[in-house]
Design a protein around this motif. Sequence first.
Motif, PDB file in Angstrom:
ATOM      1  N   GLY A  13     -11.303  -2.546 -15.681  1.00 15.97           N
ATOM      2  CA  GLY A  13     -12.754  -2.571 -15.834  1.00 15.97           C
ATOM      3  C   GLY A  13     -13.413  -3.592 -14.920  1.00 15.97           C
ATOM      4  O   GLY A  13     -14.400  -3.284 -14.233  1.00 15.97           O
ATOM      5  N   GLU A  32      -9.391 -14.545 -12.745  1.00 17.47           N
ATOM      6  CA  GLU A  32      -8.294 -13.913 -13.486  1.00 17.47           C
ATOM      7  C   GLU A  32      -7.268 -14.970 -13.892  1.00 17.47           C
ATOM      8  O   GLU A  32      -6.864 -15.801 -13.079  1.00 17.47           O
ATOM      9  N   ALA A  33      -6.834 -14.885 -15.157  1.00 14.85           N
ATOM     10  CA  ALA A  33      -5.892 -15.872 -15.685  1.00 14.85           C
ATOM     11  C   ALA A  33      -4.527 -15.807 -14.988  1.00 14.85           C
ATOM     12  O   ALA A  33      -3.898 -16.843 -14.744  1.00 14.85           O
ATOM     13  N   ARG A 103      -0.394   2.708 -13.982  1.00 15.32           N
ATOM     14  CA  ARG A 103      -1.440   1.684 -14.123  1.00 15.32           C
ATOM     15  C   ARG A 103      -1.370   0.657 -12.987  1.00 15.32           C
ATOM     16  O   ARG A 103      -2.386   0.271 -12.420  1.00 15.32           O
ATOM     17  N   VAL A 125      -9.830 -18.746 -18.249  1.00 14.43           N
ATOM     18  CA  VAL A 125     -11.022 -19.288 -18.911  1.00 14.43           C
ATOM     19  C   VAL A 125     -10.614 -19.912 -20.235  1.00 14.43           C
ATOM     20  O   VAL A 125      -9.918 -19.295 -21.048  1.00 14.43           O
ATOM     21  N   ASP A 295     -12.149  -3.354 -23.122  1.00 18.01           N
ATOM     22  CA  ASP A 295     -11.592  -3.803 -24.407  1.00 18.01           C
ATOM     23  C   ASP A 295     -12.343  -4.996 -24.987  1.00 18.01           C
ATOM     24  O   ASP A 295     -12.376  -5.164 -26.206  1.00 18.01           O
ATOM     25  N   GLY A 304      -5.764   7.109 -25.490  1.00 17.87           N
ATOM     26  CA  GLY A 304      -5.928   7.744 -24.181  1.00 17.87           C
ATOM     27  C   GLY A 304      -7.292   7.504 -23.552  1.00 17.87           C
ATOM     28  O   GLY A 304      -7.554   7.954 -22.441  1.00 17.87           O
ATOM     29  N   GLY A 306      -9.029   4.190 -23.641  1.00 21.83           N
ATOM     30  CA  GLY A 306      -9.375   2.792 -23.375  1.00 21.83           C
ATOM     31  C   GLY A 306      -9.537   2.451 -21.905  1.00 21.83           C
ATOM     32  O   GLY A 306     -10.553   1.862 -21.501  1.00 21.83           O
ATOM     33  N   ALA A 307      -8.560   2.797 -21.087  1.00 20.57           N
ATOM     34  CA  ALA A 307      -8.648   2.462 -19.667  1.00 20.57           C
ATOM     35  C   ALA A 307      -9.752   3.275 -18.996  1.00 20.57           C
ATOM     36  O   ALA A 307     -10.472   2.777 -18.122  1.00 20.57           O
TER      37      ALA A 307
HETATM   38  C1  LIG Z   1       0.364   0.307 -25.883  1.00 18.97           C
HETATM   39  C2  LIG Z   1      -0.909   0.723 -25.205  1.00 18.97           C
HETATM   40  C3  LIG Z   1      -1.001   1.941 -24.541  1.00 18.97           C
HETATM   41  C4  LIG Z   1      -2.200   2.329 -23.939  1.00 18.97           C
HETATM   42  N1  LIG Z   1      -2.259   3.534 -23.307  1.00 18.97           N
HETATM   43  C5  LIG Z   1      -3.426   3.937 -22.757  1.00 18.97           C
HETATM   44  C6  LIG Z   1      -3.527   5.204 -22.100  1.00 18.97           C
HETATM   45  O1  LIG Z   1      -2.569   5.971 -22.025  1.00 18.97           O
HETATM   46  N2  LIG Z   1      -4.732   5.559 -21.570  1.00 18.97           N
HETATM   47  C7  LIG Z   1      -5.843   4.744 -21.639  1.00 18.97           C
HETATM   48  O2  LIG Z   1      -6.908   5.116 -21.147  1.00 18.97           O
HETATM   49  N3  LIG Z   1      -5.770   3.525 -22.231  1.00 18.97           N
HETATM   50  C8  LIG Z   1      -4.602   3.112 -22.798  1.00 18.97           C
HETATM   51  N4  LIG Z   1      -4.528   1.902 -23.418  1.00 18.97           N
HETATM   52  C9  LIG Z   1      -5.743   1.059 -23.485  1.00 18.97           C
HETATM   53  C10 LIG Z   1      -5.961   0.342 -22.163  1.00 18.97           C
HETATM   54  O3  LIG Z   1      -4.790  -0.356 -21.796  1.00 18.97           O
HETATM   55  C11 LIG Z   1      -7.125  -0.645 -22.271  1.00 18.97           C
HETATM   56  O4  LIG Z   1      -8.199  -0.060 -22.957  1.00 18.97           O
HETATM   57  C12 LIG Z   1      -7.588  -1.078 -20.872  1.00 18.97           C
HETATM   58  O5  LIG Z   1      -6.558  -1.732 -20.184  1.00 18.97           O
HETATM   59  C13 LIG Z   1      -8.800  -1.997 -20.977  1.00 18.97           C
HETATM   60  O6  LIG Z   1      -9.125  -2.474 -19.689  1.00 18.97           O
HETATM   61  P1  LIG Z   1      -9.925  -3.825 -19.517  1.00 18.97           P
HETATM   62  O7  LIG Z   1     -10.166  -3.961 -18.053  1.00 18.97           O
HETATM   63  O8  LIG Z   1     -11.081  -3.839 -20.451  1.00 18.97           O
HETATM   64  O9  LIG Z   1      -8.953  -4.963 -20.070  1.00 18.97           O
HETATM   65  P2  LIG Z   1      -7.490  -5.397 -19.630  1.00 18.97           P
HETATM   66  O10 LIG Z   1      -6.763  -4.297 -18.963  1.00 18.97           O
HETATM   67  O11 LIG Z   1      -6.875  -6.006 -20.856  1.00 18.97           O
HETATM   68  O12 LIG Z   1      -7.731  -6.541 -18.554  1.00 18.97           O
HETATM   69  C14 LIG Z   1      -8.221  -7.809 -18.934  1.00 18.97           C
HETATM   70  C15 LIG Z   1      -7.873  -8.811 -17.840  1.00 18.97           C
HETATM   71  O13 LIG Z   1      -8.458 -10.069 -18.210  1.00 18.97           O
HETATM   72  C16 LIG Z   1      -7.513 -11.091 -18.003  1.00 18.97           C
HETATM   73  N5  LIG Z   1      -7.804 -12.185 -18.940  1.00 18.97           N
HETATM   74  C17 LIG Z   1      -7.605 -12.191 -20.279  1.00 18.97           C
HETATM   75  N6  LIG Z   1      -7.975 -13.369 -20.799  1.00 18.97           N
HETATM   76  C18 LIG Z   1      -8.427 -14.123 -19.755  1.00 18.97           C
HETATM   77  C19 LIG Z   1      -8.947 -15.444 -19.655  1.00 18.97           C
HETATM   78  N7  LIG Z   1      -9.070 -16.245 -20.741  1.00 18.97           N
HETATM   79  N8  LIG Z   1      -9.322 -15.910 -18.438  1.00 18.97           N
HETATM   80  C20 LIG Z   1      -9.225 -15.115 -17.335  1.00 18.97           C
HETATM   81  N9  LIG Z   1      -8.717 -13.857 -17.378  1.00 18.97           N
HETATM   82  C21 LIG Z   1      -8.332 -13.363 -18.575  1.00 18.97           C
HETATM   83  C22 LIG Z   1      -6.164 -10.431 -18.290  1.00 18.97           C
HETATM   84  O14 LIG Z   1      -5.096 -11.141 -17.691  1.00 18.97           O
HETATM   85  C23 LIG Z   1      -6.382  -9.048 -17.683  1.00 18.97           C
HETATM   86  O15 LIG Z   1      -6.033  -9.002 -16.312  1.00 18.97           O
HETATM   87  C24 LIG Z   1      -3.324   1.486 -24.018  1.00 18.97           C
HETATM   88  C25 LIG Z   1      -3.235   0.242 -24.669  1.00 18.97           C
HETATM   89  C26 LIG Z   1      -2.037  -0.136 -25.260  1.00 18.97           C
HETATM   90  C27 LIG Z   1      -1.968  -1.459 -25.991  1.00 18.97           C
END
Ligand SMILES: Cc1cc2nc3c(=O)[nH]c(=O)nc-3n(C[C@H](O)[C@H](O)[C@H](O)COP(=O)(O)OP(=O)(O)OC[C@H]3O[C@@H](n4cnc5c(N)ncnc54)[C@H](O)[C@@H]3O)c2cc1C
Length: 372
Positions: A13, A32-33, A103, A125, A295, A304, A306-307
């Motif tokens: 995201g 990024e952490a 991914r 952070v 998230d 399916g 979330g990403a």
């Molecule tokens: C087991 C499992 C299977 C899944 N399968 C699917 C699927 O098949 N299809 C689908 O669409 N979705 C799937 N999902 C959901 C999907 O993984 C998430 O919804 C998606 O990755 C969210 O993206 P995001 O960018 O919001 O967060 P994230 O991908 O969690 O990225 C957050 C980023 O922020 C960074 N971060 C965290 N805390 C800090 C901090 N304090 N300081 C700086 N950086 C930080 C992290 O290191 C990370 O790089 C699955 C989830 C799980 C748990």
Amino acid sequence: MTTPLTIIGAGLGGLVLARVLHVRGVPCTVYEAEASPATRAQGGLLDIRDYNGQPALEMAGLTGEFRKIILEGRQAMRILDRRGTLLLDVPDDGTGGSPEVQRGELRQMLLDSLPAGTVRWGHKVSGVRTLGEGRHEVSFADGTAVVTNVLVGADGAWSRVRPLLSDATPEYTGFSFIETHLFDGDARHPTSAETVGGGAMMVLEPGKGILAHRERDGNLHTWVMLARSQDWFAAVDFTDPDVATARIVQEFDGWAPELTALVTDGETPPVLRHIFTLPAEHRWDRTPGVTLLGDAAHLAAPNGEGANLALLDGAELGEAIAAHPDDVETALAEYEQAMFVRSVGANAEGPDLEDMLGDGTPHKLINAFIGG
Ligand SMILES: Cc1cc2nc3c(=O)[nH]c(=O)nc-3n(C[C@H](O)[C@H](O)[C@H](O)COP(=O)(O)OP(=O)(O)OC[C@H]3O[C@@H](n4cnc5c(N)ncnc54)[C@H](O)[C@@H]3O)c2cc1C
């Protein structure tokens, strides 16, 4: 130091937001952490859907690059029972709207699309605070800090930005997944590879299941799904892979050996992932200078979506900011109104863990597939 638009988190995201802003000429910095892109294996297949993930990549101008990393044939899906008998077999006939990608490859594609230096790795952070008039100070674990006029929390389930907007915290669903991999399945684990088939395979019973995907190079990625308390898992010694594997597979006593082999033959230590969610209707009042995406905003159990939702959030937020260069509050308000409705709808419609692992499984899910 006052920075330009500040994004916390280089997940899918946050990166697509940075990309759309870059294409539209809006400077931004992503903190990024993780220390580098290689810090953590970005495992798993994601099906990128034609109604959210794909339009997001189109807005980012990356459809061509995305097509290059699609794994052909992986939309095949089968459901077996515990004896290994086929209950449902949906081949990949090439007409599906959700092509699968790795991914890690998708994340790398997004990273490669950004100017060097956009992502500041190793910036975890540790806290955020409001300075007033839409400005925020972001503090990092290394003792440094930045001040920003626009702050976006794209930092996932345990967002450090979220407390600026809401008191909500993720709650345990009662389900956990255990992850392992078998490499080069066709050559080294042929029975398992045949059992998994061309795409995804699921074996589902109330409270437990095994899900496996065929990834690039015939690697088999297994998820064991179990409805157990966090205390139950705490009593399993995950520091000893053999002990943990033996304990987990005990829960599948009586299942066909070709199914349990997907766990016992695992070549990576089993990784435990507790599944948490935010309240389904999570939202907040407009607060100057800050918002959330992915998230951090609407954590749901894996369904399916979330990403895909994170990608669309990032792209739409980027478009909104670019469309209102002198009025970020209007941009954030427009983005949030659409995002709140979209995420509630997507998470209500998709199959949830109850559909997969509740009473009535697997037939409830099979009927849903057959019904279209
Ligand atoms: C087991 C499992 C299977 C899944 N399968 C699917 C699927 O098949 N299809 C689908 O669409 N979705 C799937 N999902 C959901 C999907 O993984 C998430 O919804 C998606 O990755 C969210 O993206 P995001 O960018 O919001 O967060 P994230 O991908 O969690 O990225 C957050 C980023 O922020 C960074 N971060 C965290 N805390 C800090 C901090 N304090 N300081 C700086 N950086 C930080 C992290 O290191 C990370 O790089 C699955 C989830 C799980 C748990």
